[in-house]
Write a protein that holds these residues in place. Structure first.
Motif, PDB file in Angstrom:
ATOM      1  N   GLU A 154       4.289  11.516  -3.283  1.00  0.00           N
ATOM      2  CA  GLU A 154       4.428  10.226  -3.944  1.00  0.00           C
ATOM      3  C   GLU A 154       5.862  10.062  -4.443  1.00  0.00           C
ATOM      4  O   GLU A 154       6.486  11.010  -4.918  1.00  0.00           O
ATOM      5  N   GLU A 155       6.366   8.832  -4.348  1.00  0.00           N
ATOM      6  CA  GLU A 155       7.766   8.616  -4.716  1.00  0.00           C
ATOM      7  C   GLU A 155       8.029   8.890  -6.190  1.00  0.00           C
ATOM      8  O   GLU A 155       9.142   9.258  -6.580  1.00  0.00           O
TER       9      GLU A 155
ATOM     10  N   GLN B 257      -2.795   6.133  -2.548  1.00  0.00           N
ATOM     11  CA  GLN B 257      -1.689   5.809  -3.443  1.00  0.00           C
ATOM     12  C   GLN B 257      -1.850   4.364  -3.898  1.00  0.00           C
ATOM     13  O   GLN B 257      -2.658   3.606  -3.358  1.00  0.00           O
ATOM     14  N   THR B 258      -1.068   3.985  -4.885  1.00  0.00           N
ATOM     15  CA  THR B 258      -1.228   2.706  -5.569  1.00  0.00           C
ATOM     16  C   THR B 258      -1.177   1.512  -4.613  1.00  0.00           C
ATOM     17  O   THR B 258      -0.364   1.456  -3.693  1.00  0.00           O
ATOM     18  N   VAL B 259      -2.054   0.536  -4.872  1.00  0.00           N
ATOM     19  CA  VAL B 259      -2.049  -0.763  -4.199  1.00  0.00           C
ATOM     20  C   VAL B 259      -1.536  -1.784  -5.214  1.00  0.00           C
ATOM     21  O   VAL B 259      -1.980  -1.793  -6.368  1.00  0.00           O
ATOM     22  N   TRP B 260      -0.608  -2.637  -4.768  1.00  0.00           N
ATOM     23  CA  TRP B 260      -0.006  -3.559  -5.736  1.00  0.00           C
ATOM     24  C   TRP B 260       0.582  -4.777  -5.041  1.00  0.00           C
ATOM     25  O   TRP B 260       0.750  -4.796  -3.824  1.00  0.00           O
TER      26      TRP B 260
ATOM     27  N   GLY C 263      -0.760   8.381   7.625  1.00  0.00           N
ATOM     28  CA  GLY C 263      -1.389   8.540   6.324  1.00  0.00           C
ATOM     29  C   GLY C 263      -0.477   8.877   5.167  1.00  0.00           C
ATOM     30  O   GLY C 263      -0.951   9.005   4.036  1.00  0.00           O
ATOM     31  N   PHE C 264       0.839   9.020   5.410  1.00  0.00           N
ATOM     32  CA  PHE C 264       1.731   9.480   4.341  1.00  0.00           C
ATOM     33  C   PHE C 264       2.733   8.435   3.860  1.00  0.00           C
ATOM     34  O   PHE C 264       3.436   8.684   2.885  1.00  0.00           O
ATOM     35  N   THR C 265       2.841   7.293   4.523  1.00  0.00           N
ATOM     36  CA  THR C 265       3.949   6.386   4.248  1.00  0.00           C
ATOM     37  C   THR C 265       3.462   4.985   3.886  1.00  0.00           C
ATOM     38  O   THR C 265       2.370   4.567   4.268  1.00  0.00           O
ATOM     39  N   PRO C 266       4.302   4.229   3.153  1.00  0.00           N
ATOM     40  CA  PRO C 266       3.884   2.913   2.673  1.00  0.00           C
ATOM     41  C   PRO C 266       4.003   1.838   3.744  1.00  0.00           C
ATOM     42  O   PRO C 266       4.731   1.971   4.722  1.00  0.00           O
ATOM     43  N   PHE C 267       3.273   0.746   3.536  1.00  0.00           N
ATOM     44  CA  PHE C 267       3.426  -0.439   4.358  1.00  0.00           C
ATOM     45  C   PHE C 267       3.117  -1.665   3.512  1.00  0.00           C
ATOM     46  O   PHE C 267       2.512  -1.573   2.435  1.00  0.00           O
ATOM     47  N   THR C 268       3.549  -2.819   4.010  1.00  0.00           N
ATOM     48  CA  THR C 268       3.486  -4.061   3.240  1.00  0.00           C
ATOM     49  C   THR C 268       2.968  -5.194   4.101  1.00  0.00           C
ATOM     50  O   THR C 268       3.327  -5.303   5.273  1.00  0.00           O
ATOM     51  N   ALA C 269       2.152  -6.063   3.515  1.00  0.00           N
ATOM     52  CA  ALA C 269       1.692  -7.290   4.157  1.00  0.00           C
ATOM     53  C   ALA C 269       2.309  -8.477   3.432  1.00  0.00           C
ATOM     54  O   ALA C 269       2.165  -8.612   2.208  1.00  0.00           O
ATOM     55  N   ASP C 270       3.016  -9.330   4.154  1.00  0.00           N
ATOM     56  CA  ASP C 270       3.546 -10.577   3.612  1.00  0.00           C
ATOM     57  C   ASP C 270       2.443 -11.630   3.750  1.00  0.00           C
ATOM     58  O   ASP C 270       2.044 -11.981   4.864  1.00  0.00           O
ATOM     59  N   LEU C 271       1.965 -12.147   2.628  1.00  0.00           N
ATOM     60  CA  LEU C 271       0.823 -13.069   2.634  1.00  0.00           C
ATOM     61  C   LEU C 271       1.256 -14.526   2.736  1.00  0.00           C
ATOM     62  O   LEU C 271       0.443 -15.439   2.507  1.00  0.00           O
ATOM     63  N   HIS C 272       2.511 -14.786   3.112  1.00  0.00           N
ATOM     64  CA  HIS C 272       2.974 -16.167   3.237  1.00  0.00           C
ATOM     65  C   HIS C 272       2.140 -16.887   4.299  1.00  0.00           C
ATOM     66  O   HIS C 272       1.940 -16.381   5.405  1.00  0.00           O
ATOM     67  N   GLY C 273       1.646 -18.056   3.938  1.00  0.00           N
ATOM     68  CA  GLY C 273       0.771 -18.790   4.833  1.00  0.00           C
ATOM     69  C   GLY C 273      -0.689 -18.442   4.674  1.00  0.00           C
ATOM     70  O   GLY C 273      -1.557 -19.094   5.254  1.00  0.00           O
TER      71      GLY C 273
ATOM     72  N   PHE D 153       0.861  -1.185   0.000  1.00  0.00           N
ATOM     73  CA  PHE D 153       0.000   0.000   0.000  1.00  0.00           C
ATOM     74  C   PHE D 153       0.901   1.239   0.000  1.00  0.00           C
ATOM     75  O   PHE D 153       1.697   1.424   0.921  1.00  0.00           O
ATOM     76  N   GLY D 154       0.758   2.097  -1.026  1.00  0.00           N
ATOM     77  CA  GLY D 154       1.584   3.295  -1.089  1.00  0.00           C
ATOM     78  C   GLY D 154       1.303   4.256   0.037  1.00  0.00           C
ATOM     79  O   GLY D 154       2.212   4.838   0.618  1.00  0.00           O
ATOM     80  N   ALA D 155       0.035   4.450   0.396  1.00  0.00           N
ATOM     81  CA  ALA D 155      -0.356   5.289   1.532  1.00  0.00           C
ATOM     82  C   ALA D 155      -1.851   5.110   1.771  1.00  0.00           C
ATOM     83  O   ALA D 155      -2.645   5.070   0.819  1.00  0.00           O
ATOM     84  N   VAL D 156      -2.216   5.005   3.055  1.00  0.00           N
ATOM     85  CA  VAL D 156      -3.612   4.910   3.474  1.00  0.00           C
ATOM     86  C   VAL D 156      -3.781   5.836   4.668  1.00  0.00           C
ATOM     87  O   VAL D 156      -3.052   5.733   5.657  1.00  0.00           O
ATOM     88  N   ASP D 157      -4.733   6.735   4.603  1.00  0.00           N
ATOM     89  CA  ASP D 157      -4.944   7.736   5.641  1.00  0.00           C
ATOM     90  C   ASP D 157      -6.183   7.352   6.473  1.00  0.00           C
ATOM     91  O   ASP D 157      -7.280   7.275   5.943  1.00  0.00           O
TER      92      ASP D 157
END
Length: 622
Positions: free
Chosen positions: A364-365, A190-193, A134-144, A112-116
């Motif tokens: 945005e980056e 921001q972009t979700v990918w 609300g301004f910074t990215p975060f990531t979810a590892d979907l392993h499992g 997630f690029g950014a979620v406020d």
């Protein structure tokens, strides 16, 4: 294929049918990825009771176009009321061919690029991530939880509670826009990918240029170490491979490599020649096979302080900056397209500015990618407004600490961009100076020290304008919106006696003493000009628009005032730069060089002509 072509991979499948299809992370590029922008299920949760009411489990009642916030026109929702919580839902099929990355050890990452502002993410009912800021990215590892070939349901809840301290930047705390506060942004903006990586993989490389040693220091964080693994870093330019270095990756979670550039291939990054080297980072296993690889880039440049001068590559470069707030009428804090981000950099250059102060927002980056390519100087800033109640007279603040973590996330994301030549974690904090140490003192010093620890290579401004509470701050500045050029010149003339203009509150001091640091006026001008409104008003200053001071009567008066104010700063041999307010109008704040829709409202050639002459700083600092 040129270095720049390799830096910017093809857009997502679907082309222009996918909103914001371009690759969202230009300094950490992998070829396999899936853009999740587009139509999602959506529902507003006015009482933030959705979890109890089953919104996580059932289809949502509406739709939204991601990555545009629900307050914006391009989202298809355009609800500008306070949104306590919002929900998103989408089914996603993970490409089966991603199993080729590492078989059963393939990890699917959801970015997630950014979620406020406060986000919780579930995949098939399992919580996979939570993030505040609300301004910074975060990531979810979907392993499992998900593997290549699976079809999964992604659910996101974003909370944006009214009245709770948070880093909002310029988002209005009132129902309507007012003065320099604008329409709010809630939820995904921001972009979700997605992308696949092996279990042992590369994180974001951290690249530090060392111009004096003709080297790039590349630190390579890893998810884990495995016996026999090693990292290979290759630097390229348009003529091919420049240099390659290898180091072990089985003993250190963040191995470092120094790549020395041969003398004949040294080409410093500058405003006149923004040369970028390609940087390819590979993780190899014990057999020498590539386990993971990313493409990045770097500029070989230096930023140094000498007395009151800030030098870039050892040379005095007067920083002709413009305040850029990064809002668009149809899409708010999200650029409507990548071309719109590029256009803002180009508009600044066309008006004679050589850089921007990115104001009250982590941009945005992709914006930084374009600034890197075009040699546009950038001061990175945090959207700290709203994160604490720093009163003007008392010291009973109630700040939140969450924005410290968010600021450190921003520093980590943007560290390697050569266009960034300074950091500013706070803006316009203000409190009377007295004999007690206050929370403002503690917070300002903590943010300054955290920034210096995260990045010792760049100058740090403790707080832009108003209260300078850190004696060892690298840079001093002021905000001064005096509209009379002669009075402005007198006010700004104190650098010669080490008594520069300092912001105050009703004449009372709010900053610790100036210690001879490099100094610039980081907000000035803000000249209020709306030609259509001026024609209607016929001399009546009552208006729905807003700007600083007395509105000019016509465009000619604007140019005379702009030249007078700017000349006062260009003629000061001890001032290293300025920042004019601002690049564009933003809603009711109509003091931009350009209109809110980026069309022209002034003779830009005249604006440029004022700025392109040599500054006294550049002539006298040698």
């Amino acid at each position: 294929m040129s270095v720049l072509d390799r830096l910017d991979p093809p857009s997502a499948p679907g082309g222009t049918s996918v909103p914001r299809p371009e690759y969202p992370r230009p300094q950490v590029v992998r070829d396999r990825w899936l853009n999740l922008n587009g139509e999602w299920g959506f529902e507003i949760d006015p009482g933030d009771s959705g979890l109890e009411r089953g919104l996580r489990e059932r289809p949502l009642t509406g739709t939204i176009t991601v990555p545009f916030a629900p307050e914006s026109e391009l989202s298809g929702v355009e609800n500008t009321d306070f949104l306590e919580a919002v929900w998103y839902r989408r089914e996603v099929t993970v490409p089966a061919e991603w199993s080729a990355v590492a078989g059963d050890d393939t990890h699917v990452l959801l970015h997630f690029g950014a979620v406020d502002h406060d986000a919780t993410v579930w995949v098939d009912g399992t919580e996979v991530a939570r993030h505040r800021g609300g301004f910074t990215p975060f990531t979810a590892d979907l392993h499992g939880v998900a593997v290549p070939g699976d079809t999964v349901t992604v659910v996101v809840r974003a909370r944006d509670h009214r009245g709770i301290p948070q880093a909002r930047g310029k988002q209005s705390g009132l129902y309507a826009n007012k003065d320099c506060h604008y329409t709010r942004t809630t939820g995904i903006w921001q972009t979700v990918w997605m992308e696949p990586v092996p279990g042992a993989s590369l994180r974001r490389p951290r690249i530090t240029p060392d111009l004096a040693a003709r080297a790039l220091d590349v630190r390579v964080p890893l998810t884990q170490n495995r016996r026999g693994h090693h990292v290979v870093v290759t630097v390229t330019d348009a003529d091919g491979v420049v240099a390659t270095e290898t180091t072990r990756a089985d003993l250190d979670l963040a191995p470092s490599v120094r790549v020395v550039i041969p003398a004949g291939r040294v080409r410093p990054w500058s405003t006149q020649d923004p040369h970028l080297y390609g940087v390819e980072v590979e993780l190899h296993d014990a057999a020498g096979d590539v386990v993971d690889a990313v493409r990045s880039y770097a500029g070989l440049r230096s930023v140094a302080i000498e007395g009151k001068a800030i030098r870039i590559n050892g040379e005095p470069v007067f920083q002709r900056l413009v305040l850029d707030q990064g809002y668009w009428p149809e899409s708010l804090m999200t650029a409507p397209s990548d071309a719109a981000l590029l256009r803002d950099v180009q508009l600044g250059l066309e008006a004679g500015f050589n850089g921007a102060r990115l104001h009250q927002k982590v941009f945005e980056e992709r914006y930084l990618f374009h600034a890197d390519r075009l040699g546009y100087l950038v001061w990175g800033e945090f959207g700290d407004w709203g994160s604490g109640d720093f009163g003007r007279r008392d010291d009973h603040q109630k700040p939140t600490t969450s924005y410290v973590a968010e600021w450190l996330e921003a520093l980590e994301r943007d560290f390697s961009h050569p266009s960034i030549i300074g950091w500013c974690p706070l803006n316009e904090t203000h409190q009377l100076l007295h004999d007690r140490i206050t929370q403002l003192d503690d917070v300002t010093r903590a943010m300054f020290l955290a920034t210096k620890l995260a990045d010792p290579s760049r100058p740090v401004l403790d707080a832009s304008g108003y209260s300078h509470r850190v004696l060892e701050t690298d840079v001093w500045d002021s905000h001064h919106y005096e509209q009379d050029p002669e009075r402005f010149a007198r006010d700004m003339a104190g650098l010669t006696t080490d008594e520069p203009w300092a912001n105050s509150y009703d004449g009372d001091p709010i900053s610790l003493p100036y210690k001879g640091q490099p100094y610039f006026c980081s907000e000035y001008g803000g000249i209020w000009w709306n030609p259509e409104e001026a024609a209607r008003a016929a001399g009546d200053d009552r208006s729905e628009s807003w700007g600083y001071g007395q509105r000019v009567a016509d465009e000619e008066e604007f140019h005379v005032r702009f030249a007078g104010l700017t000349d006062a700063l260009l003629d000061d041999p001890l001032m290293f730069g300025y920042c004019y307010t601002q690049l564009t109008d933003v809603f009711q704040e109509q003091n931009g060089i350009y209109r809110f829709d980026r069309s022209e409202k002034l003779d830009v050639d005249r604006v440029r002509a004022v700025q392109v002459r040599p500054a006294a700083f550049e002539k006298d600092a040698d």
